[in-house]
Scaffold this active site. Structure first.
Site, mmCIF file in Angstrom:
data_model
loop_
_atom_site.group_PDB
_atom_site.id
_atom_site.type_symbol
_atom_site.label_atom_id
_atom_site.label_comp_id
_atom_site.label_asym_id
_atom_site.label_seq_id
_atom_site.Cartn_x
_atom_site.Cartn_y
_atom_site.Cartn_z
ATOM 1 N N CYS A 106 0.805 -1.216 0.000
ATOM 2 C CA CYS A 106 0.000 0.000 0.000
ATOM 3 C C CYS A 106 0.844 1.275 0.000
ATOM 4 C CB CYS A 106 -0.973 -0.021 1.166
ATOM 5 S SG CYS A 106 -2.380 1.095 0.951
ATOM 6 N N ARG A 140 -12.913 4.888 -2.708
ATOM 7 C CA ARG A 140 -12.081 3.848 -2.115
ATOM 8 C C ARG A 140 -12.416 2.494 -2.721
ATOM 9 N NH1 ARG A 140 -8.889 5.791 1.617
ATOM 10 N NH2 ARG A 140 -8.071 3.698 2.046
ATOM 11 N N HIS A 203 -3.678 -6.072 1.861
ATOM 12 C CA HIS A 203 -3.500 -6.151 3.307
ATOM 13 C C HIS A 203 -4.036 -7.495 3.765
ATOM 14 C CE1 HIS A 203 -2.587 -1.824 3.700
ATOM 15 N NE2 HIS A 203 -3.596 -1.598 2.882
#
Length: 251
Positions: A106, A140, A203
């Site tokens: 990220c 997002r 993640h």
């Protein structure tokens, strides 16, 4: 001061692997610290002695590094580490050139590219180890994500980012998106690879559910330092069930 917070020694063993954990004070969200734990545990299972060194802004670079691993952070955290990372640009390019395996998740994925332009228009210069550029967006991309990699198989994780990343010719994707968004809503690709450097938005944390990726990092490090890598541990049933469960969850 560099914090060597974990060192496991086996009597008579010289099979040490030094793992450099990048900016854990600022770049450690959505479970990314679990990647370091998973890497050290599987390295031990393969018969190596992992030594984890935390690198935070102002800390000296260790004399030797076998694996580099770093996580994500909020934009404010990226701002705090960006200047320090630029000061170390030559070090990380040198490590990448000799094939040091790296996993950058990220925020550090973005900063190992050429630049990250935030949604407010601020530009954070990256170090260009990966041939990528990222622009912050208003939407997002959140949820479970599944990739297919030509050499690492099916990769499962969780994405939560608003950065839209595009790849240049110097990097190739980590994988093709089977479920989820990936680097951006339109490319159908996720992550980037240059030599043994992996950048990704996954993640979750990523490594506990993806032993093939862990073994890639350990294997490349072991071959570079000791000339060979012979895997000595199988994938557990717990990991297999966790992967299956993650794939079934809706985004």
């Amino acid at each position: 001061m560099t914090d060597v917070h974990e060192a496991t020694k086996v009597a008579g063993s010289t099979r040490e692997l030094v793992i450099l954990s990048l900016y854990p004070r600022d770049m450690n969200i959505y479970g990314d610290r679990g990647n370091v734990l998973a890497l050290t545990r599987r390295a031990r299972a393969h018969g190596y002695d992992p030594v984890v060194i935390d690198l935070n802004p102002g800390d000296p670079m260790p004399a030797h590094v076998d694996v580099v691993i770093g996580g994500g952070g909020q934009d404010s955290g990226q701002g705090r580490v960006a200047a320090d990372l630029l000061d170390r640009k030559a070090d990380f390019h040198a490590l990448a050139e000799v094939g040091t395996p790296m996993l950058l998740v990220c925020g550090l994925y973005q900063l190992f590219g050429h630049r990250f332009i935030t949604h407010t228009g601020e530009t954070l210069e990256g170090i260009g180890v990966l041939d990528v550029e990222t622009r912050g967006g208003s939407d997002r991309m959140i949820g479970n994500i599944v990739l297919e990699s030509d050499d690492l198989g099916e990769i499962i994780g969780y994405e939560n980012h608003s950065g839209n990343t595009t790849l240049g010719p110097g990097s190739r994707p980590l994988g093709r998106v089977l479920q989820g968004a990936g680097n951006n809503p339109t490319s159908g690709e996720e992550g980037a690879r240059t030599r043994n450097v992996i950048g990704t938005y996954l993640h979750g944390s990523l490594l506990p559910k993806n032993p093939a990726v862990i073994d890639f990092l350990i294997g490349e490090a072991a071959k570079a330092r000791y000339g060979t890598f012979a895997p000595s541990v199988e994938v557990s049933e717990t990991v297999t069930r966790a992967r299956a469960s993650a794939k079934r969850r809706p985004r």
